[in-house]
Design a protein around this motif. Structure first.
Motif, PDB file in Angstrom:
ATOM      1  N   ILE A 112      30.586  25.608 -56.626  1.00  0.00           N
ATOM      2  CA  ILE A 112      29.894  24.934 -57.726  1.00  0.00           C
ATOM      3  C   ILE A 112      30.906  24.197 -58.610  1.00  0.00           C
ATOM      4  O   ILE A 112      32.061  24.609 -58.728  1.00  0.00           O
ATOM      5  N   SER A 113      30.446  23.115 -59.225  1.00  0.00           N
ATOM      6  CA  SER A 113      31.346  22.282 -60.028  1.00  0.00           C
ATOM      7  C   SER A 113      31.211  22.547 -61.522  1.00  0.00           C
ATOM      8  O   SER A 113      31.961  21.976 -62.322  1.00  0.00           O
ATOM      9  N   ASN A 114      30.278  23.417 -61.918  1.00  0.00           N
ATOM     10  CA  ASN A 114      30.026  23.667 -63.335  1.00  0.00           C
ATOM     11  C   ASN A 114      29.884  25.165 -63.586  1.00  0.00           C
ATOM     12  O   ASN A 114      29.065  25.830 -62.947  1.00  0.00           O
TER      13      ASN A 114
ATOM     14  N   LEU B 236      34.603  36.499 -60.931  1.00  0.00           N
ATOM     15  CA  LEU B 236      34.212  35.117 -60.656  1.00  0.00           C
ATOM     16  C   LEU B 236      35.428  34.252 -60.410  1.00  0.00           C
ATOM     17  O   LEU B 236      35.416  33.373 -59.531  1.00  0.00           O
ATOM     18  N   LEU B 237      36.488  34.493 -61.151  1.00  0.00           N
ATOM     19  CA  LEU B 237      37.726  33.727 -60.980  1.00  0.00           C
ATOM     20  C   LEU B 237      38.279  33.877 -59.571  1.00  0.00           C
ATOM     21  O   LEU B 237      38.796  32.915 -58.983  1.00  0.00           O
ATOM     22  N   VAL B 238      38.136  35.072 -59.017  1.00  0.00           N
ATOM     23  CA  VAL B 238      38.637  35.335 -57.662  1.00  0.00           C
ATOM     24  C   VAL B 238      37.708  34.745 -56.606  1.00  0.00           C
ATOM     25  O   VAL B 238      38.162  34.208 -55.591  1.00  0.00           O
ATOM     26  N   ALA B 239      36.409  34.802 -56.852  1.00  0.00           N
ATOM     27  CA  ALA B 239      35.425  34.450 -55.819  1.00  0.00           C
ATOM     28  C   ALA B 239      35.181  32.955 -55.683  1.00  0.00           C
ATOM     29  O   ALA B 239      34.945  32.458 -54.578  1.00  0.00           O
ATOM     30  N   CYS B 240      35.207  32.188 -56.795  1.00  0.00           N
ATOM     31  CA  CYS B 240      34.820  30.780 -56.704  1.00  0.00           C
ATOM     32  C   CYS B 240      36.031  29.882 -56.467  1.00  0.00           C
ATOM     33  O   CYS B 240      37.178  30.268 -56.699  1.00  0.00           O
ATOM     34  N   ASN B 241      35.744  28.670 -56.025  1.00  0.00           N
ATOM     35  CA  ASN B 241      36.789  27.680 -55.735  1.00  0.00           C
ATOM     36  C   ASN B 241      37.065  26.867 -57.004  1.00  0.00           C
ATOM     37  O   ASN B 241      36.431  25.842 -57.253  1.00  0.00           O
ATOM     38  N   CYS B 242      38.001  27.321 -57.800  1.00  0.00           N
ATOM     39  CA  CYS B 242      38.264  26.694 -59.103  1.00  0.00           C
ATOM     40  C   CYS B 242      38.938  25.329 -58.974  1.00  0.00           C
ATOM     41  O   CYS B 242      38.955  24.560 -59.945  1.00  0.00           O
ATOM     42  N   SER B 243      39.468  25.016 -57.812  1.00  0.00           N
ATOM     43  CA  SER B 243      40.191  23.748 -57.649  1.00  0.00           C
ATOM     44  C   SER B 243      39.260  22.536 -57.717  1.00  0.00           C
ATOM     45  O   SER B 243      39.729  21.417 -57.935  1.00  0.00           O
ATOM     46  N   ILE B 244      37.948  22.735 -57.527  1.00  0.00           N
ATOM     47  CA  ILE B 244      37.010  21.610 -57.570  1.00  0.00           C
ATOM     48  C   ILE B 244      36.120  21.654 -58.811  1.00  0.00           C
ATOM     49  O   ILE B 244      35.184  20.875 -58.941  1.00  0.00           O
ATOM     50  N   LEU B 245      36.434  22.552 -59.727  1.00  0.00           N
ATOM     51  CA  LEU B 245      35.631  22.705 -60.935  1.00  0.00           C
ATOM     52  C   LEU B 245      35.753  21.454 -61.810  1.00  0.00           C
ATOM     53  O   LEU B 245      36.851  20.974 -62.099  1.00  0.00           O
ATOM     54  N   GLU B 246      34.597  20.895 -62.246  1.00  0.00           N
ATOM     55  CA  GLU B 246      34.581  19.700 -63.078  1.00  0.00           C
ATOM     56  C   GLU B 246      34.230  19.997 -64.531  1.00  0.00           C
ATOM     57  O   GLU B 246      34.701  19.305 -65.436  1.00  0.00           O
ATOM     58  N   LYS B 247      33.386  21.014 -64.745  1.00  0.00           N
ATOM     59  CA  LYS B 247      32.979  21.385 -66.099  1.00  0.00           C
ATOM     60  C   LYS B 247      33.151  22.888 -66.279  1.00  0.00           C
ATOM     61  O   LYS B 247      32.706  23.669 -65.447  1.00  0.00           O
ATOM     62  N   PHE B 248      33.790  23.266 -67.390  1.00  0.00           N
ATOM     63  CA  PHE B 248      33.993  24.691 -67.653  1.00  0.00           C
ATOM     64  C   PHE B 248      33.764  24.974 -69.130  1.00  0.00           C
ATOM     65  O   PHE B 248      34.277  24.264 -69.998  1.00  0.00           O
ATOM     66  N   SER B 249      32.967  26.011 -69.422  1.00  0.00           N
ATOM     67  CA  SER B 249      32.667  26.406 -70.790  1.00  0.00           C
ATOM     68  C   SER B 249      32.840  27.915 -70.923  1.00  0.00           C
ATOM     69  O   SER B 249      32.321  28.681 -70.110  1.00  0.00           O
TER      70      SER B 249
END
Length: 395
Positions: A79-81, A102-115
């Motif tokens: 996911i990107s958001n 969540l930090l371990v499980a998701c692909n943070c390299s493609i994250l576009e929006k983070f809150s």
């Protein structure tokens, strides 16, 4: 689960509608005006579209889509958001574990929006780990609301040279430490709340590093360590400034008769050739100077009897809203109000909101000399929020 499926179906139908229109248009051009029939289901959508749909869901619901089928099991990881907000105090430990997982499980390299909105408390090291993990060099929108900070937070250096970041919101009542290099090449919207600037050079470094800035908001930021700073951007169109003494951390020695002493007042020079909107709400704690501006809309909630706010010049200002948060005597407000009106020679509309009284002995009070706008451009004066008194005449 029914709620999740309903929301997912709604977003999928929207995507399907777009795809149908595109396919019908393409087939219509290839086969003439004949009727085109096609059948779609959500399973026909490619993974990239499904991930786009999942990214538009709240983060927890996005993760829940993993149980829909085997194909959906890992889609949410890209996911990107991601939006994370701490809940009730008794659920804090669960929230901390959830974010770390969540930090371990998701692909943070493609994250576009983070809150992220949470209390830091004694978990600064863990929050630092989150910031370094979720904030990647390609982030586009970043929103951080961090409370109860006991130890310094460490932002990744790559954040302050990010070439893709367009919107940055930072709210923390703590000193903002900047790296040696700051360059937000594409940053258009910057909102800083409760930030404590360590010195003049850091503040200047930050604002000089935002050449594409269009919208700037400074909310209860502490500038007592900053003697002077310039804010310059050719693209700057809107500035919102709020600084109420009660909401900020100042020592008793810093305050004189309700406002900051001259020794720690900051001089803020704003140079915006394309600036259209200027809003100031506060206690006149610092001095703001506008140069080469074309402001046509201004709102000021600062006028008070103890105010020492240096009012800027609005050569092109068309509409002005004055919100008087506390009852004031017009005679005591004379100098500030006259200066403001003199500084607005093109004013067309003037709006008063709040209580302004005039004592009987000052009934013949007039502006002398009369501001230019009164005899040239001013056509409308609106007054609201007024109550009567027996001893005074009310404006």
């Amino acid at each position: 689960m029914p709620r999740l499926l309903f929301r997912l179906l709604g977003k999928a139908l929207w995507c399907l509608g777009l795809l149908k229109k595109r396919k019908k248009h393409r087939n219509g051009r290839e086969k003439g005006e004949g009727k085109v029939e096609s059948s779609f289901s959500i399973c026909d959508l490619p993974d990239a579209i499904l991930q786009l749909i999942i990214s538009s869901l709240p983060t927890k619901e996005a993760i829940q889509t993993s149980i829909l089928s085997k194909r959906w099991e890992h889609l949410w990881r890209d996911i990107s958001n991601i939006e994370l907000k701490e809940g009730k105090p008794e659920e804090r430990q669960q929230f901390m574990q959830f974010v770390t997982g969540l930090l371990v499980a998701c692909n943070c390299s493609i994250l576009e929006k983070f809150s992220l909105s949470c209390k830091v408390d004694k978990d600064a090291s863990r929050v630092n780990e989150w910031l370094c993990g979720f904030i990647n060099p390609k982030i586009q929108e970043l929103c951080l609301h961090l409370e109860e900070i006991e130890e310094p937070l460490v932002f990744p250096d790559q954040l302050f040279t990010c070439a893709t970041l367009t919107k940055f919101t930072l709210d923390m009542q703590h000193v903002l430490k900047l790296p040696s290099s700051v360059h937000f090449r594409c940053l258009r919207t910057l909102t800083l709340s409760n930030i404590i600037f360590p010195d003049s050079s850091s503040a200047q470094q930050l604002f000089f590093g935002c050449p594409a800035l269009e919208d700037l908001s400074l909310i209860n930021c502490n500038l007592k360590n900053v003697r002077a700073v310039s804010i310059y951007s050719l693209l700057l169109r809107r500035i919102y400034i709020q600084e109420y003494l009660d909401n900020m951390l100042y020592d008793d020695d810093d305050v004189e008769i309700g406002f900051l002493s001259d020794t720690i007042r900051c001089k803020v020079l704003i140079v915006g050739p394309n600036l259209k909107s200027f809003t100031y709400h506060g206690d006149g704690m610092n001095d703001f100077f506008l140069y080469y501006s074309t402001v046509i809309d201004a709102s000021i909630q600062a006028l008070s009897e103890s105010m020492s706010f240096r009012l800027p010049l609005f050569c092109n200002l068309g509409e002005l809203d004055l919100d008087l948060s506390k009852p004031v005597e017009l005679f005591n407000l004379y100098e500030e109000l006259l200066t403001l009106l003199r500084n607005s020679p093109s004013l067309r509309v003037l709006r008063f909101q709040g209580e302004v009284s005039l004592a009987k002995e000052d009934a013949n009070f007039i502006f002398d000399p009369l501001p230019v706008c009164f005899s040239t451009t001013l056509t409308t004066i609106e007054i609201s929020g007024i109550t009567g008194k027996k001893k005074n005449y009310l404006l």
